[in-house]
Design a protein around this motif. Structure first.
Motif, PDB file in Angstrom:
ATOM      1  N   LEU A 182      39.146  36.014 -72.545  1.00 46.10           N
ATOM      2  CA  LEU A 182      37.975  34.398 -72.332  1.00 46.10           C
ATOM      3  C   LEU A 182      38.935  33.443 -73.281  1.00 46.10           C
ATOM      4  O   LEU A 182      38.505  32.381 -72.663  1.00 46.10           O
ATOM      5  CB  LEU A 182      36.377  34.968 -72.222  1.00 46.10           C
ATOM      6  N   HIS A 183      38.478  33.954 -74.337  1.00 46.81           N
ATOM      7  CA  HIS A 183      39.223  33.697 -75.710  1.00 46.81           C
ATOM      8  C   HIS A 183      40.681  33.416 -76.093  1.00 46.81           C
ATOM      9  O   HIS A 183      41.461  33.059 -77.054  1.00 46.81           O
ATOM     10  CB  HIS A 183      38.337  34.250 -76.881  1.00 46.81           C
ATOM     11  N   GLY A 184      41.547  33.762 -75.089  1.00 43.82           N
ATOM     12  CA  GLY A 184      42.738  33.686 -75.116  1.00 43.82           C
ATOM     13  C   GLY A 184      43.461  35.032 -75.851  1.00 43.82           C
ATOM     14  O   GLY A 184      45.018  35.126 -75.800  1.00 43.82           O
ATOM     15  N   SER A 185      42.733  35.865 -75.837  1.00 42.45           N
ATOM     16  CA  SER A 185      43.541  37.018 -76.324  1.00 42.45           C
ATOM     17  C   SER A 185      43.444  38.186 -75.576  1.00 42.45           C
ATOM     18  O   SER A 185      42.552  38.435 -74.509  1.00 42.45           O
ATOM     19  CB  SER A 185      42.742  37.708 -77.325  1.00 42.45           C
ATOM     20  N   VAL A 186      45.127  39.331 -75.432  1.00 45.68           N
ATOM     21  CA  VAL A 186      44.982  40.430 -74.900  1.00 45.68           C
ATOM     22  C   VAL A 186      44.699  41.734 -75.895  1.00 45.68           C
ATOM     23  O   VAL A 186      44.539  41.301 -77.565  1.00 45.68           O
ATOM     24  CB  VAL A 186      46.131  40.524 -74.754  1.00 45.68           C
ATOM     25  N   ALA A 187      43.284  42.343 -75.554  1.00 43.67           N
ATOM     26  CA  ALA A 187      42.486  43.243 -76.406  1.00 43.67           C
ATOM     27  C   ALA A 187      43.480  44.542 -76.314  1.00 43.67           C
ATOM     28  O   ALA A 187      44.416  45.130 -75.499  1.00 43.67           O
ATOM     29  CB  ALA A 187      41.008  43.199 -76.028  1.00 43.67           C
ATOM     30  N   LYS A 188      43.578  45.414 -77.834  1.00 47.32           N
ATOM     31  CA  LYS A 188      44.109  46.111 -78.560  1.00 47.32           C
ATOM     32  C   LYS A 188      43.202  47.122 -79.021  1.00 47.32           C
ATOM     33  O   LYS A 188      43.763  47.877 -78.317  1.00 47.32           O
ATOM     34  CB  LYS A 188      45.485  45.714 -79.432  1.00 47.32           C
ATOM     35  N   TRP A 238      36.604  43.240 -82.487  1.00 43.60           N
ATOM     36  CA  TRP A 238      37.498  43.403 -81.789  1.00 43.60           C
ATOM     37  C   TRP A 238      39.028  42.769 -82.368  1.00 43.60           C
ATOM     38  O   TRP A 238      38.880  41.909 -83.158  1.00 43.60           O
ATOM     39  CB  TRP A 238      37.016  42.373 -79.874  1.00 43.60           C
ATOM     40  N   TYR A 239      39.759  43.506 -81.411  1.00 36.05           N
ATOM     41  CA  TYR A 239      41.612  43.228 -82.348  1.00 36.05           C
ATOM     42  C   TYR A 239      42.817  43.112 -81.039  1.00 36.05           C
ATOM     43  O   TYR A 239      42.304  43.646 -80.086  1.00 36.05           O
ATOM     44  CB  TYR A 239      42.336  44.331 -83.224  1.00 36.05           C
ATOM     45  N   GLY A 240      43.605  41.866 -81.010  1.00 34.90           N
ATOM     46  CA  GLY A 240      43.420  41.154 -80.210  1.00 34.90           C
ATOM     47  C   GLY A 240      45.044  40.819 -80.889  1.00 34.90           C
ATOM     48  O   GLY A 240      44.929  40.365 -81.713  1.00 34.90           O
ATOM     49  N   GLU A 241      45.980  39.952 -79.792  1.00 36.52           N
ATOM     50  CA  GLU A 241      47.116  39.108 -79.616  1.00 36.52           C
ATOM     51  C   GLU A 241      47.220  37.911 -78.811  1.00 36.52           C
ATOM     52  O   GLU A 241      46.328  38.586 -77.317  1.00 36.52           O
ATOM     53  CB  GLU A 241      48.403  40.083 -79.791  1.00 36.52           C
ATOM     54  N   ALA A 242      47.383  37.186 -79.361  1.00 35.24           N
ATOM     55  CA  ALA A 242      47.671  35.891 -78.218  1.00 35.24           C
ATOM     56  C   ALA A 242      47.916  36.340 -77.044  1.00 35.24           C
ATOM     57  O   ALA A 242      49.027  36.306 -76.861  1.00 35.24           O
ATOM     58  CB  ALA A 242      47.992  34.113 -78.960  1.00 35.24           C
ATOM     59  N   MET A 243      47.646  35.080 -75.475  1.00 37.71           N
ATOM     60  CA  MET A 243      48.290  35.256 -74.912  1.00 37.71           C
ATOM     61  C   MET A 243      49.185  34.271 -74.861  1.00 37.71           C
ATOM     62  O   MET A 243      49.619  33.594 -75.454  1.00 37.71           O
ATOM     63  CB  MET A 243      47.121  34.770 -73.279  1.00 37.71           C
ATOM     64  N   ALA A 244      50.559  34.998 -73.630  1.00 38.37           N
ATOM     65  CA  ALA A 244      51.485  33.410 -73.731  1.00 38.37           C
ATOM     66  C   ALA A 244      51.128  32.117 -73.979  1.00 38.37           C
ATOM     67  O   ALA A 244      51.724  31.281 -74.099  1.00 38.37           O
ATOM     68  CB  ALA A 244      52.905  34.065 -73.327  1.00 38.37           C
ATOM     69  N   GLU A 245      50.314  32.300 -72.500  1.00 35.97           N
ATOM     70  CA  GLU A 245      49.999  30.870 -72.280  1.00 35.97           C
ATOM     71  C   GLU A 245      48.559  30.063 -73.126  1.00 35.97           C
ATOM     72  O   GLU A 245      48.641  28.856 -72.771  1.00 35.97           O
ATOM     73  CB  GLU A 245      49.079  30.513 -70.748  1.00 35.97           C
ATOM     74  N   VAL A 246      48.445  30.512 -73.990  1.00 33.95           N
ATOM     75  CA  VAL A 246      47.324  30.213 -75.381  1.00 33.95           C
ATOM     76  C   VAL A 246      47.992  30.577 -76.914  1.00 33.95           C
ATOM     77  O   VAL A 246      47.745  31.291 -77.224  1.00 33.95           O
ATOM     78  CB  VAL A 246      45.946  30.707 -75.367  1.00 33.95           C
ATOM     79  N   PRO A 247      48.833  29.736 -76.958  1.00 31.77           N
ATOM     80  CA  PRO A 247      49.519  29.768 -78.337  1.00 31.77           C
ATOM     81  C   PRO A 247      49.374  29.048 -79.046  1.00 31.77           C
ATOM     82  O   PRO A 247      49.633  30.134 -80.740  1.00 31.77           O
ATOM     83  CB  PRO A 247      50.820  29.014 -78.209  1.00 31.77           C
ATOM     84  N   THR A 248      48.042  28.255 -79.177  1.00 26.65           N
ATOM     85  CA  THR A 248      47.513  27.522 -79.884  1.00 26.65           C
ATOM     86  C   THR A 248      46.225  27.219 -80.507  1.00 26.65           C
ATOM     87  O   THR A 248      45.518  27.836 -78.950  1.00 26.65           O
ATOM     88  CB  THR A 248      47.724  26.223 -80.224  1.00 26.65           C
ATOM     89  N   LEU A 249      45.118  27.116 -81.204  1.00 28.24           N
ATOM     90  CA  LEU A 249      43.492  26.600 -81.096  1.00 28.24           C
ATOM     91  C   LEU A 249      43.650  25.952 -80.292  1.00 28.24           C
ATOM     92  O   LEU A 249      42.124  25.907 -79.326  1.00 28.24           O
ATOM     93  CB  LEU A 249      43.258  26.558 -82.494  1.00 28.24           C
ATOM     94  N   GLY A 250      44.034  24.818 -80.173  1.00 25.02           N
ATOM     95  CA  GLY A 250      43.919  24.052 -79.441  1.00 25.02           C
ATOM     96  C   GLY A 250      43.941  24.634 -78.009  1.00 25.02           C
ATOM     97  O   GLY A 250      42.960  24.034 -76.586  1.00 25.02           O
ATOM     98  N   SER A 296      47.214  24.770 -84.827  1.00 23.59           N
ATOM     99  CA  SER A 296      47.421  25.544 -85.372  1.00 23.59           C
ATOM    100  C   SER A 296      47.788  27.518 -84.542  1.00 23.59           C
ATOM    101  O   SER A 296      47.443  27.273 -83.515  1.00 23.59           O
ATOM    102  CB  SER A 296      46.692  26.315 -85.930  1.00 23.59           C
ATOM    103  N   THR A 297      48.474  28.090 -85.094  1.00 23.50           N
ATOM    104  CA  THR A 297      49.020  29.189 -83.982  1.00 23.50           C
ATOM    105  C   THR A 297      48.027  30.420 -83.961  1.00 23.50           C
ATOM    106  O   THR A 297      47.758  30.767 -84.921  1.00 23.50           O
ATOM    107  CB  THR A 297      50.521  29.993 -84.729  1.00 23.50           C
ATOM    108  N   LEU A 298      47.778  30.819 -82.518  1.00 19.73           N
ATOM    109  CA  LEU A 298      46.269  32.027 -82.446  1.00 19.73           C
ATOM    110  C   LEU A 298      46.860  33.228 -82.844  1.00 19.73           C
ATOM    111  O   LEU A 298      46.506  33.289 -83.691  1.00 19.73           O
ATOM    112  CB  LEU A 298      46.009  31.606 -81.037  1.00 19.73           C
ATOM    113  N   GLY A 299      47.939  33.641 -82.778  1.00 21.27           N
ATOM    114  CA  GLY A 299      48.844  34.580 -82.597  1.00 21.27           C
ATOM    115  C   GLY A 299      47.933  36.304 -83.059  1.00 21.27           C
ATOM    116  O   GLY A 299      46.789  36.650 -81.641  1.00 21.27           O
ATOM    117  N   ARG A 300      47.462  37.317 -83.582  1.00 22.64           N
ATOM    118  CA  ARG A 300      47.760  37.642 -83.850  1.00 22.64           C
ATOM    119  C   ARG A 300      45.070  37.938 -84.348  1.00 22.64           C
ATOM    120  O   ARG A 300      45.640  36.965 -84.876  1.00 22.64           O
ATOM    121  CB  ARG A 300      47.076  39.061 -84.586  1.00 22.64           C
TER     122      ARG A 300
END
Length: 337
Positions: free
Chosen positions: A133-139, A154-166, A215-219
């Motif tokens: 829901l918050h734009g991350s793929v859970a690892k 939870w540890y994850g990485e941003a989905m390609a379609e959710v690149p930024t905080l905005g 800002s980049t959402l990233g990890r």
């Protein structure tokens, strides 16, 4: 052809959904199930034991209508009684009095012939929905960070379609229907002739505490501050998983807290995601669908409570305010000087 659904069938379904985490025998209560935990702040008499599974009701009883909710309240019990609900599946642990209008559970639930289940820590970590829901793929998920049950990370990485905080904020508000909540609040303000109403989902909406919309959402490290997760925990989590963004979900610290300052010190963004008022969507809706898939003949509903604050000078009708004033002045006098 439909088949009767019994209380024991719901208990079995919950056990299947959780991978065997519900209480099935007395041995589970006395140490055989590590999801049976005591929650306490060491305030005398206020501790509660989590008992995932059936809390109250006859296992052989038939259930036609079931409601899934976050927290049992007298409002929920009254709604169940008034709308023909047979069983309640409650996420948060159930305690005498606290969750039953100040009286015993037995008396209140029996009044409306209600069955009650609870499923709190035993449901955590089973699906990656909060990260999604918050734009991350859970690892990876840790449901007992630092060895403390319920301190979830939870540890994850941003989905390609959710690149930024905005983009994450936009995603949350779209899925959670923040615009609908704003419109409902605006209508209520109009009908109550009171512009000072506040409501949780609007007041505690997703916000950026450190970083900017670009800002980049990233990890990501997703935390839940109300579990006791603090600055030292963040430092440890970052050492294990160097991330770009901290997402505080369900609860959030104050913007000037040590937790937010620690994120800045580590060079991380900090976002306050959905509030606890949204957990009925985050965890309640997946559980409700899971029950429906297990028991297709069962009617499943969502019970959602809404919290609104109103200045005392504007509460209710003029007659209600007069009633409150009369009772206070006539029977609840101020101490004499």
């Amino acid at each position: 052809m439909s088949h009767p659904v019994l209380v024991k069938d719901i208990l079995k379904a919950l056990d299947i959904i959780t991978g065997g985490r519900v209480v099935k025998s007395y041995a589970d209560i006395t140490g055989g199930n590590h999801f049976v935990t005591i929650k306490t702040s060491h305030i005398p008499g206020k501790s509660v034991m989590e008992l995932p599974g059936l809390i109250w009701g006859n296992p052989e009883r038939e259930v036609r209508r079931l409601a899934v909710m976050m927290t049992m309240t007298e409002n929920a019990i009254e709604l169940a009684g008034a709308t023909g609900i047979d069983a309640l599946v409650v996420h948060h642990p159930i305690a005498e009095g606290a969750n039953s209008g100040g009286v015993t559970l037995k008396n209140y639930l029996d009044l409306y012939n209600l069955v009650a289940f609870e499923l709190h820590e035993a449901f955590h970590g089973l699906h990656p929905g909060i990260a999604w829901l918050h734009g991350s793929v859970a690892k990876q998920a840790n449901i007992a960070f630092g060895g403390i049950p319920g301190k979830i990370v939870w540890y994850g990485e941003a989905m390609a379609e959710v690149p930024t905080l905005g983009a994450m904020i936009e995603r949350i508000e779209k899925i959670m229907g923040t615009a609908i909540e704003e419109n409902m609040l605006a209508e209520e303000k109009k009908h109550r002739c009171c512009g000072h109403l506040c409501e949780t989902t609007v007041s505690a909406r997703a916000k950026i505490f450190a970083g900017s919309p670009d800002s980049t959402l990233g990890r990501t490290i997703t935390i839940f501050p109300h579990t006791g997760f603090g600055p030292e925990d963040l430092e440890k989590a970052y050492a294990e998983y160097p991330a770009d963004t901290v997402v505080a979900n369900i609860s959030r610290p104050l913007p000037d807290s040590g937790l937010v300052e620690k994120a800045r010190e580590l060079g991380m963004n900090f976002v306050a995601g959905s509030s606890h008022a949204m957990e009925i969507f985050e965890n309640g809706v997946p559980l409700a669908f899971a029950l429906k898939y297990q028991l297709p003949d069962l009617e499943v509903l969502i019970f959602r409570e809404r919290m609104v604050s109103i200045p005392i000078e504007m509460v209710g009708t003029e007659e209600l305010r007069d009633y409150g004033s009369r009772m206070a002045r006539g029977y609840l006098p101020r101490p004499k000087a």
